[in-house]
Write an enzyme that holds these catalytic residues in place. Structure first.
Site, PDB file in Angstrom:
ATOM      1  N   ARG A 152       0.820  -1.220   0.000  1.00 32.46           N
ATOM      2  CA  ARG A 152       0.000   0.000   0.000  1.00 32.46           C
ATOM      3  C   ARG A 152       0.861   1.281   0.000  1.00 32.46           C
ATOM      4  NH1 ARG A 152      -3.078  -3.522  -1.047  1.00 32.46           N
ATOM      5  NH2 ARG A 152      -5.214  -3.786  -0.296  1.00 32.46           N
ATOM      6  N   SER A 221     -11.112  -0.745   2.209  1.00 30.29           N
ATOM      7  CA  SER A 221     -10.522  -0.840   3.548  1.00 30.29           C
ATOM      8  C   SER A 221     -10.231   0.569   4.064  1.00 30.29           C
ATOM      9  CB  SER A 221      -9.204  -1.606   3.512  1.00 30.29           C
ATOM     10  OG  SER A 221      -9.391  -2.901   3.015  1.00 30.29           O
ATOM     11  N   GLU A 317      -5.897   3.920   5.431  1.00 34.34           N
ATOM     12  CA  GLU A 317      -5.502   3.743   4.030  1.00 34.34           C
ATOM     13  C   GLU A 317      -6.128   4.835   3.164  1.00 34.34           C
ATOM     14  OE1 GLU A 317      -6.027  -0.194   1.812  1.00 34.34           O
ATOM     15  OE2 GLU A 317      -7.040   1.230   0.521  1.00 34.34           O
TER      16      GLU A 317
HETATM   17  P1  FAD Z   1      -8.576   8.422  -5.968  1.00 36.99           P
HETATM   18  O1  FAD Z   1      -9.334   8.117  -4.761  1.00 36.99           O
HETATM   19  O2  FAD Z   1      -9.160   9.384  -6.926  1.00 36.99           O
HETATM   20  O3  FAD Z   1      -7.108   8.897  -5.552  1.00 36.99           O
HETATM   21  C1  FAD Z   1      -6.367   8.131  -4.626  1.00 36.99           C
HETATM   22  C2  FAD Z   1      -4.999   8.782  -4.441  1.00 36.99           C
HETATM   23  O4  FAD Z   1      -4.278   8.766  -5.672  1.00 36.99           O
HETATM   24  C3  FAD Z   1      -5.072  10.262  -4.040  1.00 36.99           C
HETATM   25  O5  FAD Z   1      -3.959  10.553  -3.230  1.00 36.99           O
HETATM   26  C4  FAD Z   1      -4.954  11.004  -5.379  1.00 36.99           C
HETATM   27  O6  FAD Z   1      -4.436  12.306  -5.241  1.00 36.99           O
HETATM   28  C5  FAD Z   1      -3.979  10.097  -6.113  1.00 36.99           C
HETATM   29  N1  FAD Z   1      -4.155  10.067  -7.564  1.00 36.99           N
HETATM   30  C6  FAD Z   1      -5.240   9.632  -8.254  1.00 36.99           C
HETATM   31  N2  FAD Z   1      -4.997   9.694  -9.574  1.00 36.99           N
HETATM   32  C7  FAD Z   1      -3.747  10.168  -9.724  1.00 36.99           C
HETATM   33  C8  FAD Z   1      -2.922  10.477 -10.848  1.00 36.99           C
HETATM   34  N3  FAD Z   1      -3.322  10.275 -12.103  1.00 36.99           N
HETATM   35  N4  FAD Z   1      -1.682  10.979 -10.614  1.00 36.99           N
HETATM   36  C9  FAD Z   1      -1.228  11.192  -9.358  1.00 36.99           C
HETATM   37  N5  FAD Z   1      -1.965  10.939  -8.251  1.00 36.99           N
HETATM   38  C10 FAD Z   1      -3.218  10.424  -8.439  1.00 36.99           C
HETATM   39  N6  FAD Z   1      -7.436  -0.947  -3.110  1.00 36.99           N
HETATM   40  C11 FAD Z   1      -6.578  -1.989  -3.178  1.00 36.99           C
HETATM   41  O7  FAD Z   1      -5.351  -1.799  -3.261  1.00 36.99           O
HETATM   42  N7  FAD Z   1      -7.035  -3.278  -3.152  1.00 36.99           N
HETATM   43  C12 FAD Z   1      -8.342  -3.574  -3.062  1.00 36.99           C
HETATM   44  O8  FAD Z   1      -8.714  -4.740  -3.046  1.00 36.99           O
HETATM   45  C13 FAD Z   1      -9.264  -2.492  -2.998  1.00 36.99           C
HETATM   46  N8  FAD Z   1     -10.587  -2.738  -2.908  1.00 36.99           N
HETATM   47  C14 FAD Z   1     -11.460  -1.691  -2.837  1.00 36.99           C
HETATM   48  C15 FAD Z   1     -12.829  -1.983  -2.759  1.00 36.99           C
HETATM   49  C16 FAD Z   1     -13.755  -0.952  -2.711  1.00 36.99           C
HETATM   50  C17 FAD Z   1     -15.222  -1.283  -2.623  1.00 36.99           C
HETATM   51  C18 FAD Z   1     -13.317   0.393  -2.765  1.00 36.99           C
HETATM   52  C19 FAD Z   1     -14.310   1.514  -2.753  1.00 36.99           C
HETATM   53  C20 FAD Z   1     -11.962   0.691  -2.832  1.00 36.99           C
HETATM   54  C21 FAD Z   1     -11.016  -0.353  -2.870  1.00 36.99           C
HETATM   55  N9  FAD Z   1      -9.636  -0.121  -2.930  1.00 36.99           N
HETATM   56  C22 FAD Z   1      -8.761  -1.166  -3.031  1.00 36.99           C
HETATM   57  C23 FAD Z   1      -9.122   1.259  -2.915  1.00 36.99           C
HETATM   58  C24 FAD Z   1      -9.137   1.937  -4.318  1.00 36.99           C
HETATM   59  O9  FAD Z   1      -9.886   1.185  -5.223  1.00 36.99           O
HETATM   60  C25 FAD Z   1      -7.724   2.102  -4.866  1.00 36.99           C
HETATM   61  O10 FAD Z   1      -6.922   2.847  -3.973  1.00 36.99           O
HETATM   62  C26 FAD Z   1      -7.716   2.794  -6.229  1.00 36.99           C
HETATM   63  O11 FAD Z   1      -6.437   2.718  -6.806  1.00 36.99           O
HETATM   64  C27 FAD Z   1      -8.154   4.248  -6.139  1.00 36.99           C
HETATM   65  O12 FAD Z   1      -8.324   4.746  -7.455  1.00 36.99           O
HETATM   66  P2  FAD Z   1      -9.063   6.129  -7.693  1.00 36.99           P
HETATM   67  O13 FAD Z   1      -8.862   6.516  -9.125  1.00 36.99           O
HETATM   68  O14 FAD Z   1     -10.451   6.063  -7.245  1.00 36.99           O
HETATM   69  O15 FAD Z   1      -8.193   7.058  -6.742  1.00 36.99           O
HETATM   70  N1  EPU Z   2     -11.060 -11.212   9.348  1.00 35.58           N
HETATM   71  C1  EPU Z   2     -11.691 -11.280  10.571  1.00 35.58           C
HETATM   72  N2  EPU Z   2     -13.018 -10.945  10.622  1.00 35.58           N
HETATM   73  C2  EPU Z   2     -13.716 -10.578   9.510  1.00 35.58           C
HETATM   74  C3  EPU Z   2     -13.055 -10.491   8.269  1.00 35.58           C
HETATM   75  C4  EPU Z   2     -11.711 -10.818   8.201  1.00 35.58           C
HETATM   76  O1  EPU Z   2     -11.083 -11.627  11.580  1.00 35.58           O
HETATM   77  O2  EPU Z   2     -14.904 -10.303   9.627  1.00 35.58           O
HETATM   78  C5  EPU Z   2      -9.644 -11.598   9.275  1.00 35.58           C
HETATM   79  C6  EPU Z   2      -9.514 -13.070   8.937  1.00 35.58           C
HETATM   80  O3  EPU Z   2      -8.411 -13.581   9.643  1.00 35.58           O
HETATM   81  C7  EPU Z   2      -9.216 -13.047   7.446  1.00 35.58           C
HETATM   82  C8  EPU Z   2      -8.373 -11.797   7.348  1.00 35.58           C
HETATM   83  O4  EPU Z   2      -8.986 -10.876   8.242  1.00 35.58           O
HETATM   84  O5  EPU Z   2      -8.505 -14.187   7.009  1.00 35.58           O
HETATM   85  C9  EPU Z   2      -8.222 -11.207   5.973  1.00 35.58           C
HETATM   86  O6  EPU Z   2      -9.484 -10.838   5.467  1.00 35.58           O
HETATM   87  P1  EPU Z   2      -9.670 -10.534   3.912  1.00 35.58           P
HETATM   88  O7  EPU Z   2      -9.172 -11.673   3.084  1.00 35.58           O
HETATM   89  O8  EPU Z   2     -11.066 -10.086   3.697  1.00 35.58           O
HETATM   90  O9  EPU Z   2      -8.671  -9.335   3.616  1.00 35.58           O
HETATM   91  P2  EPU Z   2      -8.243  -8.037   4.409  1.00 35.58           P
HETATM   92  O10 EPU Z   2      -6.880  -8.243   4.961  1.00 35.58           O
HETATM   93  O11 EPU Z   2      -9.288  -7.593   5.356  1.00 35.58           O
HETATM   94  C10 EPU Z   2      -7.027  -7.024   2.350  1.00 35.58           C
HETATM   95  C11 EPU Z   2      -7.004  -5.730   1.627  1.00 35.58           C
HETATM   96  C12 EPU Z   2      -8.166  -5.630   0.668  1.00 35.58           C
HETATM   97  C13 EPU Z   2      -8.073  -6.787  -0.328  1.00 35.58           C
HETATM   98  C14 EPU Z   2      -8.107  -8.100   0.443  1.00 35.58           C
HETATM   99  C15 EPU Z   2      -7.896  -9.301  -0.450  1.00 35.58           C
HETATM  100  C16 EPU Z   2      -5.847  -4.148   3.022  1.00 35.58           C
HETATM  101  C17 EPU Z   2      -5.951  -2.947   3.894  1.00 35.58           C
HETATM  102  N3  EPU Z   2      -6.991  -4.618   2.542  1.00 35.58           N
HETATM  103  O12 EPU Z   2      -8.181  -6.999   3.186  1.00 35.58           O
HETATM  104  O13 EPU Z   2      -8.064  -4.413  -0.052  1.00 35.58           O
HETATM  105  O14 EPU Z   2      -9.121  -6.743  -1.262  1.00 35.58           O
HETATM  106  O15 EPU Z   2      -7.037  -8.114   1.424  1.00 35.58           O
HETATM  107  O16 EPU Z   2      -6.574  -9.382  -0.843  1.00 35.58           O
HETATM  108  O17 EPU Z   2      -4.750  -4.637   2.769  1.00 35.58           O
HETATM  109  C18 EPU Z   2      -8.624  -2.112   0.027  1.00 35.58           C
HETATM  110  O18 EPU Z   2      -7.404  -1.891   0.061  1.00 35.58           O
HETATM  111  O19 EPU Z   2      -9.464  -1.193  -0.001  1.00 35.58           O
HETATM  112  C19 EPU Z   2      -9.078  -3.488   0.008  1.00 35.58           C
HETATM  113  C20 EPU Z   2     -10.374  -3.824   0.029  1.00 35.58           C
END
Ligand code: FAD
Ligand code: EPU
Length: 329
Positions: A152, A221, A317
């Site tokens: 991250r 997250s 995050e």
């Molecule tokens: P924004 O929110 O618009 O921007 C995020 C940051 O990037 C800000 O600091 C912004 O200034 C900067 N930025 C954006 N575009 C640019 C650019 N072109 N140049 C320079 N800086 C820029 N993230 C994960 O890593 N893994 C996940 O599994 C994951 N799951 C998600 C699930 C949900 C339901 C949601 C809502 C979010 C999730 N995220 C996850 C977080 C998010 O999807 C990512 O961080 C994504 O990359 C954000 O993209 P955005 O265009 O919306 O960024």
């Molecule tokens: N867990 C619990 N209780 C719950 C849910 C999860 O205890 O209700 C514990 C369990 O031990 C489980 C572990 O958390 O095994 C991991 O859960 P999960 O696989 O859902 O993933 P996470 O660690 O919570 C991270 C990322 C997600 C990404 C998933 C899958 C971060 C901050 N978040 O979540 O990214 O999609 O792994 O790889 O690293 C995001 O960044 O926005 C995001 C959604």
């Protein structure tokens, strides 16, 4: 004034003085001295109050593919949607991004926090990142090793780097594809699933666990998973024998923040219109016309309780944006 409610997935009613859509490297405007914020799709951004400046919304489009004997190299405009790119790559027979299906947001934001999920992260196949400096107009191609990707994190999140706007991202996928299925639920896919099977499984799991931001406002997250030293972890494990951990290296482990939050009983807890999500407590969601103050109150309470009970500091995050730029929780 521009209403920002539809420009960030949390959906709070906030506004900005102005918003400029950037459709090409050349269309970056002359900027005044006021605050500016570079925005993709706002899925990792929460606008907490009215922004006293200009939003630079990156909408640069275009995808092209070249190939060598061994690799595909895909060059993508920063404003392309990440998930649509993953689907398109799969349709072209270019495999490697399938574990990162359904992550919201733009391609341009993907290097910022080195998006990751289900055992893969952008760093695994990022080749280079093109960016323009908003003050000097210098255009620079950051090679992947210059981006200092880690969990991250990347160079773009560090001091002084927020003035670089990413305009294109180059991805590099080996033609000899090897699926990655060692994360949690993907293990059940066995030894040789297709990229399509991995994609379908990731989409299915994510739909079960994570709220769709089109339906319920959220930013994924809210907190990062904390890294602990092996000795800190050992101390916690004596008191909570079931505490999970993923080995990072010889000296560190990563503990799911969801486990701390779940163990403290926060699942389903609400403050005003904000809820700690029932399926995935790491997600705070705007379930009913929540207010920024509600979100801050719930997030601070979680952070404080995790610190008191486990001695662990949770870092958010999501990017919290106040009147003139990023603010701390
Ligand atoms: P924004 O929110 O618009 O921007 C995020 C940051 O990037 C800000 O600091 C912004 O200034 C900067 N930025 C954006 N575009 C640019 C650019 N072109 N140049 C320079 N800086 C820029 N993230 C994960 O890593 N893994 C996940 O599994 C994951 N799951 C998600 C699930 C949900 C339901 C949601 C809502 C979010 C999730 N995220 C996850 C977080 C998010 O999807 C990512 O961080 C994504 O990359 C954000 O993209 P955005 O265009 O919306 O960024
Ligand atoms: N867990 C619990 N209780 C719950 C849910 C999860 O205890 O209700 C514990 C369990 O031990 C489980 C572990 O958390 O095994 C991991 O859960 P999960 O696989 O859902 O993933 P996470 O660690 O919570 C991270 C990322 C997600 C990404 C998933 C899958 C971060 C901050 N978040 O979540 O990214 O999609 O792994 O790889 O690293 C995001 O960044 O926005 C995001 C959604």
């Amino acid at each position: 004034m521009i209403n920002l409610a539809s420009y960030h997935t949390f959906g709070f009613q906030s506004s900005a003085q102005s918003l400029v859509e950037i459709e090409s490297l050349k269309s970056v405007p002359e900027l005044d001295d006021g605050p500016q914020y570079v925005l993709g799709d706002g899925s990792n951004t929460v606008f907490l109050e009215d922004f006293e400046g200009t939003i630079l919304k990156v909408s640069i489009k275009g995808v092209s593919v070249s190939e060598t004997d061994t690799h595909y190299v895909v060059s993508v405009g920063a404003g392309e949607n990440w998930h649509r790119l993953v689907v398109w790559l799969l349709e072209q027979g270019i495999y490697g991004a399938e574990n990162l299906a359904l992550i919201p947001g733009t391609v341009g934001a993907s290097p910022i926090q080195n998006i990751g999920a289900y055992g893969r992260e952008l760093a695994d196949f990022c080749h280079s990142v093109e960016a323009v400096h908003l003050d000097t107009r210098e255009v620079h191609l950051y090679q992947a090793q210059d981006c200092h990707f880690s969990y991250r994190d990347s160079i773009f999140k560090h001091a002084g780097m927020h003035r670089w706007m990413i305009t294109r991202v180059q991805l590099r996928f080996p033609k000899q594809w090897q699926g990655v299925t060692d994360y949690g639920e993907l293990k059940s896919l066995g030894s040789n699933p297709s990229a399509r099977e991995i994609f379908d499984t990731v989409v299915k799991i994510r739909k079960q666990k994570l709220p769709d931001p089109q339906v319920v406002g959220n930013a994924g997250s809210f907190f990062k998973n904390p890294y602990l030293s092996v000795s800190e972890y050992a101390v916690l494990k004596t008191r909570w024998p079931t505490i999970p951990a993923f080995v990072v290296n010889d000296t560190q482990v990563k503990v799911p923040a969801a486990w701390f939050i779940d163990t403290l009983g926060f699942k389903g807890k609400t403050v005003g219109g904000i809820i700690c999500h029932q399926q995935q407590p790491l997600v705070l969601a705007n379930f009913h016309a929540g207010e920024p103050q509600d979100l801050l109150q719930l997030a601070r309470e979680i952070k404080q309780r995790v610190s008191e009970e486990f001695g662990v500091n949770l870092e958010n995050e999501v990017r919290l944006i106040g009147a003139r730029g990023a603010v701390e929780l």
